[in-house]
Write an enzyme that holds these catalytic residues in place. Structure first.
Site, short mmCIF file in Angstrom:
data_model
loop_
_atom_site.label_atom_id
_atom_site.label_comp_id
_atom_site.label_asym_id
_atom_site.label_seq_id
_atom_site.Cartn_x
_atom_site.Cartn_y
_atom_site.Cartn_z
N LYS A 1 35.14 -3.63 -58.81
CA LYS A 1 34.20 -2.97 -59.23
C LYS A 1 32.87 -2.37 -58.29
CE LYS A 1 37.10 -0.74 -62.66
NZ LYS A 1 37.87 0.23 -61.82
N LYS B 1 47.41 7.84 -63.08
CA LYS B 1 47.28 7.15 -64.44
C LYS B 1 47.54 8.03 -65.55
CE LYS B 1 43.36 4.47 -63.01
NZ LYS B 1 41.06 5.17 -63.22
#
EC number: 5.1.1.-
Length: 409
Positions: A207, A315
């Protein structure tokens, strides 16, 4: 909260023997739309009982990305019980600034959907899923819609005695996931990389996107700790297009090439996304994935038409299960590569997504690691875990379940 139940019983159900895949029932094809079309026309749904409850689980450590910070998981679990005694399980994840719903909204909307479906009487599976879509439309309620759809579909698969991975086509019963290192100090990142190296993870997802210089220091520390790892950069919309290209240039100078650069710019910066994609591919040989920029089939069609990204991150919480199947079919014929990911979820939602990816096949990138970041596992049974490898058994449906009485009301 009101509760509903979905029960499935139809004379046509007897045509399916225990262990028969949906693809076989649909004439041998693994095309998701054809398989589900057959099921939606063949099954009659009779409401018996279902309900949603809070699903709260602590994290091992805070999960920080460019746009939010999560201290613990506060999702919604959904349980569906059929009149034949079979149950299905779903999960609506909540991730601030990513999902539109918070936990209280998710509980409220799940309750409204449950009440409405309870009054509907017997319907075909297709009508039930269609009504769920009508009650919980668009991106604003996609996470709850996904959770309810999961539970219904899991109940169907359980009812016909089929594990979900076979239900979705039976291509494989295993997947290998990456694992995520959130935004942390370079020291912490190096420690996590060393830990994951010892556990057998070969792909790390990093990230980034809050501080360009700090991101570079983290990358250096990870490279020292896990020198031969592959890695994915995920900026979660945090960079400008200029910054994103600067990161790739710095990595090039370090002789490091990520296998994927996920959502480098803001979700609405279509021009920036396309620019990064073109430069990343032509100059550095790096593929770019659209995640937050991809929240509907219309988005994917625009991305494909304008060649704005190389990869689409599926997703379920962004588009629901049926929406995901539509996008997957379109992506496969349009030449876009597929990634499957999630929010921060337990093995209920991650297991469903993993079954789907394994059963359908064709996913180049697997990012279904967040249950490994939780300090507790509330899910009993379900898939087996050995380092980065998930193995889906022949248990009916999802195979995992919660001890419902231990889940908060």
């Amino acid at each position: 909260m009101g509760s509903i139940g979905f029960s499935i019983f139809s004379p046509k159900l007897h045509r399916f023997s225990r262990g028969t895949t949906v693809a076989a029932a649909a004439g041998g094809t693994t095309n998701s739309n054809l398989a589900f079309k057959s099921l939606m026309e063949s099954f009659t749904v009779d409401i018996h009982r279902a309900e949603g409850r809070e699903l709260n689980v602590p994290l091992i450590a805070p999960f920080t990305i460019a746009t939010s910070k999560l201290e613990d998981v506060r999702n919604v679990a959904i349980r569906v019980e059929l009149s034949n005694g079979c149950c299905g399980w779903g999960e609506a994840p909540v991730l601030p600034f990513v999902t539109a719903e918070n936990q209280s909204t998710a509980l409220e909307k799940a309750g409204e959907a449950c009440q409405a479906l309870k009054k509907s009487g017997a319907m075909s599976l297709g009508d039930v899923l269609g009504q769920i879509g009508h009650l919980l439309p668009g991106h604003d309620f996609a996470s709850v819609r996904a959770g309810v759809e999961m539970a219904v579909i899991d109940a169907v698969a359980t009812s016909i005695g089929t594990p979900l991975w076979r239900f979705f086509g039976g291509v494989s019963n295993t997947i290998t996931t990456d694992i995520t290192i959130p935004i942390v100090s370079s020291t912490e990142a190096g420690q996590l990389a060393s830990k994951y190296y010892k556990q057998g993870f070969k792909t790390l997802k990093l990230k980034v996107g809050k501080d360009l210089n700090a991101d570079i220091e983290v990358l250096k520390a990870i490279r020292l700790a896990h020198p031969h790892c592959q890695f994915i950069l995920d900026a979660n919309e945090g960079y400008t297009s200029t910054e994103a290209i600067q990161v790739l240039e710095k990595l090039h100078e370090m002789e490091v090439t990520p296998i994927l650069f996920e959502q480098p710019v803001h979700r609405d910066d279509w021009e920036g996304l396309g620019h990064v994609t073109r430069v990343a591919k032509a100059k550095y040989g790096v593929s770019v994935a659209a995640d937050e920029s991809c929240r509907s089939l219309a988005d994917v069609k625009e991305i494909a038409k304008r060649e704005l990204a190389d990869v689409i991150n599926i997703k379920l919480a962004k588009v629901g299960v049926l929406g995901a199947l539509e996008i997957i079919d379109f992506a496969k014929v349009s030449g876009l590569d597929l990634m499957i990911g999630g929010m921060v979820e337990t093995r209920l939602a991650m297991g469903f997504a993993g079954h789907l990816a394994a059963g359908l096949g064709g996913f180049k990138y697997i990012d279904l690691d967040t249950p490994l970041l939780l300090s507790e596992d509330p899910v009993f049974e379900g898939y087996e875990v050995l380092g980065p490898t998930y193995t889906f058994t022949n248990a009916r449906g999802h195979g995992g379940f919660l001890h419902w009485d231990n889940i908060a009301w």
